[in-house]
Motif scaffolding. Structure first.
Motif, short mmCIF file in Angstrom:
data_model
loop_
_atom_site.label_atom_id
_atom_site.label_comp_id
_atom_site.label_asym_id
_atom_site.label_seq_id
_atom_site.Cartn_x
_atom_site.Cartn_y
_atom_site.Cartn_z
N ALA A 102 0.81 -1.21 0.00
CA ALA A 102 0.00 0.00 0.00
C ALA A 102 0.84 1.25 0.00
O ALA A 102 1.97 1.26 0.45
CB ALA A 102 -0.89 0.00 1.23
N SER A 144 -11.32 -6.57 6.90
CA SER A 144 -10.25 -5.86 7.60
C SER A 144 -8.99 -6.70 7.58
O SER A 144 -9.04 -7.92 7.39
CB SER A 144 -10.66 -5.55 9.05
OG SER A 144 -10.86 -6.77 9.75
N ASP A 192 -6.09 -2.10 8.32
CA ASP A 192 -6.67 -1.69 7.04
C ASP A 192 -8.13 -2.13 7.06
O ASP A 192 -8.43 -3.28 7.38
CB ASP A 192 -5.95 -2.34 5.87
CG ASP A 192 -4.55 -1.81 5.68
OD1 ASP A 192 -4.28 -0.67 6.10
OD2 ASP A 192 -3.71 -2.52 5.10
N ILE A 207 -11.50 -2.31 4.67
CA ILE A 207 -11.98 -2.26 3.29
C ILE A 207 -13.50 -2.23 3.33
O ILE A 207 -14.13 -3.01 4.05
CB ILE A 207 -11.48 -3.47 2.49
CG1 ILE A 207 -9.95 -3.47 2.50
CG2 ILE A 207 -12.04 -3.45 1.08
CD1 ILE A 207 -9.33 -4.76 2.08
N SER A 265 -13.75 1.75 -0.67
CA SER A 265 -13.14 2.50 0.43
C SER A 265 -12.07 1.61 1.06
O SER A 265 -12.34 0.48 1.45
CB SER A 265 -14.21 2.84 1.48
OG SER A 265 -13.62 3.32 2.65
N TRP A 266 -10.84 2.12 1.15
CA TRP A 266 -9.76 1.38 1.80
C TRP A 266 -9.02 2.37 2.66
O TRP A 266 -8.43 3.32 2.16
CB TRP A 266 -8.85 0.76 0.75
CG TRP A 266 -7.73 -0.08 1.31
CD1 TRP A 266 -7.52 -0.44 2.61
CD2 TRP A 266 -6.65 -0.63 0.58
NE1 TRP A 266 -6.38 -1.19 2.73
CE2 TRP A 266 -5.83 -1.33 1.49
CE3 TRP A 266 -6.29 -0.61 -0.76
CZ2 TRP A 266 -4.68 -2.00 1.11
CZ3 TRP A 266 -5.14 -1.28 -1.14
CH2 TRP A 266 -4.36 -1.96 -0.22
N THR A 267 -9.08 2.19 3.95
CA THR A 267 -8.46 3.11 4.88
C THR A 267 -7.50 2.38 5.80
O THR A 267 -7.64 1.17 6.04
CB THR A 267 -9.51 3.84 5.73
OG1 THR A 267 -10.26 2.88 6.47
CG2 THR A 267 -10.45 4.67 4.86
N ARG A 268 -6.53 3.11 6.32
CA ARG A 268 -5.60 2.57 7.31
C ARG A 268 -5.77 3.36 8.60
O ARG A 268 -5.62 4.58 8.62
CB ARG A 268 -4.16 2.66 6.82
CG ARG A 268 -3.17 2.16 7.89
CD ARG A 268 -1.86 1.76 7.32
NE ARG A 268 -2.04 0.59 6.48
CZ ARG A 268 -1.19 0.21 5.52
NH1 ARG A 268 -0.10 0.91 5.31
NH2 ARG A 268 -1.43 -0.86 4.80
N GLN A 317 -4.15 0.97 -3.51
CA GLN A 317 -3.28 -0.15 -3.89
C GLN A 317 -2.26 0.33 -4.91
O GLN A 317 -2.55 1.15 -5.76
CB GLN A 317 -4.09 -1.28 -4.52
CG GLN A 317 -4.80 -2.12 -3.50
CD GLN A 317 -5.51 -3.25 -4.15
OE1 GLN A 317 -6.34 -3.06 -5.02
NE2 GLN A 317 -5.19 -4.46 -3.73
#
Length: 198
Positions: free
Chosen positions: A10, A134, A148, A150, A174-177, A197
């Motif tokens: 990422a 996740s 992470d 998702i 939606s992809w967050t950390r 990504q």
């Protein structure tokens, strides 16, 4: 709740869920240009807000999110995203602030954007975020967990103050950390960013 361990390749993009929500969905969020590789090898002590809300009007804090476990950290990260999404419906970022350390830049951006949502004349009629999966980063342990999450930002109506639909947002992934820290009594959001990504 299933918790998977593993590494996502990422690049963390400076920005937040709030910026995507502010632009109405499909447009590129402003100032999402700087990028860095995520790293959470050290823990710093930051002040947290004094409020400790148990729920927003429609999102209840799950009991699991109050536990000092990996699953508890994941439940808290998921809850934070649900609260953030609801903040745009309400036009109120106070709960986001209450769940975050004051040093969390992404959290502050979400809270400010939610506070200003009604100023543009339109706001989402319903919360957009839907959880999918996740991933807990392998370097996570103990009091500091990097997760992470998702999900999907659903297509929803953008309505005016009278509740009349003016347009719809686009559905998008939606992809967050999230970096969450255990304070000794609860989880707080230490860092938050949108991930893409590579």
């Amino acid at each position: 709740m299933q918790v998977r361990r593993g590494a996502f390749t990422a690049v963390v993009v400076a920005g937040s869920l709030a910026l995507a929500a502010c632009t109405g969905g499909g447009e590129s969020p402003p100032s999402a240009t700087s990028s860095t590789t995520s790293s959470s090898s050290s823990s710093t002590t930051s002040s947290t807000t004094t409020q400790s809300p148990s729920a927003t009007k429609t999102v209840a804090l799950p009991p699991e999110a109050t536990k000092h476990t990996e699953a508890g950290a994941v439940a808290f990260a998921k809850y934070f995203l649900q609260v953030s999404s609801e903040a745009f419906v309400e036009g109120d970022g106070s709960t986001v602030r209450a769940l975050s350390e004051s040093s969390c830049t992404g959290c502050g951006a979400i809270a400010r954007a939610a506070d200003n949502e009604y100023a543009d004349g339109l706001h989402p009629a319903t919360a957009r975020f839907v959880f999918r999966d996740s991933n807990v980063q392998p370097s996570s342990s103990g009091d500091l967990r990097v997760i992470d999450v998702i999900g999907t930002e659903r297509s929803v109506a953008m309505v005016d103050a009278a509740g009349a639909e003016k347009r719809r947002t686009k559905a998008e992934p939606s992809w967050t950390r999230s970096t969450v820290r255990w304070t000794g009594r609860e989880w707080v959001m230490q860092d938050f960013a949108v991930v893409k990504q590579s």
